[in-house]
Enzyme design. Structure first.
Site, mmCIF file in Angstrom:
data_model
loop_
_atom_site.group_PDB
_atom_site.id
_atom_site.type_symbol
_atom_site.label_atom_id
_atom_site.label_comp_id
_atom_site.label_asym_id
_atom_site.label_seq_id
_atom_site.Cartn_x
_atom_site.Cartn_y
_atom_site.Cartn_z
ATOM 1 N N GLY A 46 -62.309 -73.902 58.342
ATOM 2 C CA GLY A 46 -63.245 -74.722 57.606
ATOM 3 C C GLY A 46 -62.531 -75.928 57.019
ATOM 4 N N GLN A 51 -60.909 -83.271 51.907
ATOM 5 C CA GLN A 51 -59.587 -82.847 52.403
ATOM 6 C C GLN A 51 -58.983 -83.822 53.407
ATOM 7 O OE1 GLN A 51 -60.993 -78.593 53.239
ATOM 8 N NE2 GLN A 51 -58.864 -78.323 52.685
ATOM 9 N N CYS A 94 -56.189 -72.137 51.960
ATOM 10 C CA CYS A 94 -56.800 -73.471 52.023
ATOM 11 C C CYS A 94 -55.821 -74.421 52.713
ATOM 12 C CB CYS A 94 -57.101 -73.957 50.609
ATOM 13 S SG CYS A 94 -57.814 -75.600 50.550
ATOM 14 N N LEU A 95 -56.328 -75.242 53.636
ATOM 15 C CA LEU A 95 -55.447 -76.168 54.363
ATOM 16 C C LEU A 95 -54.809 -77.193 53.426
ATOM 17 C CD1 LEU A 95 -57.550 -76.823 57.602
ATOM 18 C CD2 LEU A 95 -55.523 -75.374 57.359
ATOM 19 N N HIS A 136 -66.350 -71.602 50.006
ATOM 20 C CA HIS A 136 -65.061 -72.278 49.814
ATOM 21 C C HIS A 136 -65.194 -73.785 50.080
ATOM 22 C CE1 HIS A 136 -60.514 -72.416 50.272
ATOM 23 N NE2 HIS A 136 -60.890 -73.574 50.775
ATOM 24 N N GLU A 137 -65.854 -74.134 51.204
ATOM 25 C CA GLU A 137 -65.957 -75.560 51.562
ATOM 26 C C GLU A 137 -66.886 -76.308 50.614
ATOM 27 O OE1 GLU A 137 -63.652 -76.457 53.320
ATOM 28 O OE2 GLU A 137 -63.189 -74.517 54.228
ATOM 29 N N HIS A 140 -65.193 -77.433 47.600
ATOM 30 C CA HIS A 140 -64.426 -78.677 47.768
ATOM 31 C C HIS A 140 -65.279 -79.915 47.470
ATOM 32 C CE1 HIS A 140 -60.483 -77.534 49.212
ATOM 33 N NE2 HIS A 140 -60.971 -76.780 50.174
#
Ligand code: NI
Length: 173
Positions: A46, A51, A94-95, A136-137, A140
């Site tokens: 995701g 990001q 998380c990236l 989660h996304e 963000h």
């Protein structure tokens, strides 16, 4: 299409409330394509627009790494319009925070409404991993990171580890 740079924790764009998308134009379509490509390149499931440094309400999710029957999803201006009472706890990463993983409590199921990149209204009902990824996304989009869901003690421990990883240039496994 191109792979964009993923911004890391510490960049203020990850803490900003993202702008609502109003123009469903070619730029948006290009952003979504780049977000997919960036996510696949980073081997994530995701990614949210902040990001890649773009403070707008766009998320992409693709769980085919975990479940090949799944469909890739791009949602513009996503919002959670329903969630289960039940929650569950699973490890999350998380990236934008490479090297850290921790158990996070999330709603087991959610309904997310928003738009596809062409501007059509969509509604997605999700449970388990997809529900977790969407929560989660969407976090963000609101400047929230998974660390924010942890106890102050856990968060402090992880931030300490993060500072060390950062100092070592993320070389550690
Ligand atoms: Ni993330």
């Amino acid at each position: 299409m191109s792979v964009r740079e993923i911004v890391l924790m510490g960049d203020p764009v990850l803490r900003a409330e993202a702008e609502f998308v109003e123009d469903f134009d070619e730029r948006l379509v290009a952003l979504v394509q780049d977000m997919f490509e960036t996510m696949y390149h980073a081997e994530g499931i995701g990614l949210a627009a902040p990001q890649v440094g773009i403070s707008t309400g766009v998320i992409v999710v693709d769980l085919r790494r975990e479940d090949e029957d799944d469909q890739p999803l791009a949602i513009v201006n996503p919002s959670i319009t329903w969630h289960s009472k039940k929650t569950h706890k699973k490890p999350e990463g998380c990236l934008s925070i490479p090297g850290l993983e921790e158990v996070v409590e999330r709603f087991t199921a959610v309904r997310v409404e928003g738009f596809d990149p062409d501007g059509n209204a969509i509604s997605v009902e999700a449970d388990d991993l997809l529900a977790r990824a969407l929560q989660h996304e969407i976090d963000h989009i609101h400047g929230v990171l998974f660390l924010d869901h942890l106890s102050p003690l856990k968060r402090r421990m992880l931030l300490k580890k993060w500072k060390k990883l950062e100092a070592d240039g993320f070389e550690e496994p």
